[in-house]
Design an enzyme around this catalytic site. Structure first.
Site, mmCIF file in Angstrom:
data_model
loop_
_atom_site.group_PDB
_atom_site.id
_atom_site.type_symbol
_atom_site.label_atom_id
_atom_site.label_comp_id
_atom_site.label_asym_id
_atom_site.label_seq_id
_atom_site.Cartn_x
_atom_site.Cartn_y
_atom_site.Cartn_z
ATOM 1 C CB SER A 53 -0.891 0.109 1.192
ATOM 2 O OG SER A 53 -1.950 -0.677 0.922
ATOM 3 C CE LYS A 99 -3.913 0.591 -1.339
ATOM 4 N NZ LYS A 99 -4.394 0.105 0.130
ATOM 5 C CE1 TYR A 105 -5.454 -1.292 -4.495
ATOM 6 C CE2 TYR A 105 -5.729 -3.566 -4.439
ATOM 7 C CZ TYR A 105 -5.389 -2.453 -3.601
ATOM 8 O OH TYR A 105 -5.335 -2.475 -2.351
ATOM 9 C CE1 TYR A 145 -4.400 0.898 4.572
ATOM 10 C CE2 TYR A 145 -3.143 -0.246 6.093
ATOM 11 C CZ TYR A 145 -3.361 0.291 4.748
ATOM 12 O OH TYR A 145 -2.595 -0.216 3.829
ATOM 13 C CB VAL A 173 -0.117 -5.928 4.106
ATOM 14 C CG1 VAL A 173 -1.320 -5.360 4.945
ATOM 15 C CG2 VAL A 173 -0.224 -6.058 2.805
#
Ligand code: GLU
Length: 304
Positions: free
Chosen positions: A63, A66, A188, A240, A258
């Site tokens: 992530s 991102k 993605y 998060y 992760v």
């Protein structure tokens, strides 16, 4: 400041703390990583470099990528981007579905999975050859031409990506995904599969410590204002449902993945990347967060 000495001193301290984290196993390929790896690399805005441990081993940045997708989408869409994705902390897990229903398919922010899927969709609409052009963008920011996707991770994610498929379908039903679902998922998963070392990661993200300017090519990647806003989103949404805790303990904008990586920015000073694969219950690197907490305390380099 001699960061090398500080790194080994803090690593010694960490050895006395039990690591009760667990390597991610919901993507089977990620679970093959040696759980005891630990690396850290810091690059200053004037390009001084400090390393410790496994800082030159590649890992799946997941992530963290991102933020790079968001950077390119923000460049291409300008403020229109925020019609399709919000800038509020979600307070939910990275792959949570339930908020999307009440928010009518508009993800809370670009750093949760739903938000990154919308950003992927936007990039596909803008780019002729999205995967190739995105990779070129990342290589250009970092000045590192060997950065690449990892096909093994892509295949592993595709085989198990049920929640991501659910997210994209739900958003499509609200009209917030414009392209073919398969194409969005493929982009993605490739995005998440990018591999870097801690050294590469800290160099790649250094433009966010330098107000949007690539310290290597001196090219303006983003305006000062957009760079500020991406840092602000990382501060509020980068971890998060643990974003508040990270801010509280570490006090820097950052992003986790992760794969066990974390990147954090001290504007006008440095970018630091840490890798320790075992994750805590919220999906963030257990020792990575502990290390950064000790580091910003020791060096008194929190932004607050
Ligand atoms: N590829 C991962 C997923 O979509 C990214 C999650 C993360 O790093 O937080 O599940």
């Amino acid at each position: 400041m001699d960061y090398d000495i500080i790194f080994s001193k803090l690593h010694k301290k960490l050895e006395s703390i039990a690591d009760n984290g667990k390597v991610a196993n919901y993507i089977p390929e990620l679970n093959k990583v040696d759980p005891n790896k630990f690396g850290v690399h810091l690059t200053t805005v004037d390009n001084q470099n400090f390393s410790f441990g496994n800082a030159n081993e590649k890992f799946s940045i997941q992530s963290i990528a991102k933020v790079l997708a968001l950077t390119l989408a923000y460049k291409l869409e300008d403020e229109k981007l925020w019609k399709r994705v919000g800038v509020e902390p979600s307070g939910t897990a990275f792959n949570s579905l339930f908020q999307l229903e009440t928010d009518l398919g508009i993800p809370r922010n670009p750093l949760i999975n739903a938000g990154a899927l919308v950003v992927s969709d936007i990039l596909i609409s803008h780019l002729k050859n999205p995967k190739k052009e995105f990779l070129e963008f990342v290589r250009n920011i970092s000045g590192i031409s060997t950065i690449n996707y990892c096909p093994r991770i892509v295949a592993s994610e595709k085989a198990t990506g049920y929640r991501n498929t659910a997210l994209v379908n739900l958003m499509k039903s609200y009209g917030n995904i414009k392209n073919d679902i398969e194409e969005v998922m493929d982009f993605y998963f490739n995005l998440c599969s990018i591999e870097m070392t801690c050294q590469e990661l800290s160099k790649t993200f250094l433009f966010l410590a330098d107000y949007g300017i690539s310290p290597f090519s001196k090219e303006k990647i983003l305006s000062k204002s957009k760079s500020k806003r991406i840092n602000a989103i990382m501060q509020l949404c980068g971890f998060y449902d643990e974003a508040g805790e990270f801010s509280f303990k570490v006090g820097l904008p950052g992003k986790s993945g992760v794969g066990g990586g974390i990147v954090a920015i001290y504007p006008n000073k440095y970018c630091i990347a840490v890798w320790s694969p075992k994750l805590n219950k919220r999906g963030n690197s257990n020792m990575g967060i502990k290390f950064l907490e000790l580091f910003t305390t020791e060096t008194q380099t929190s932004i607050f």
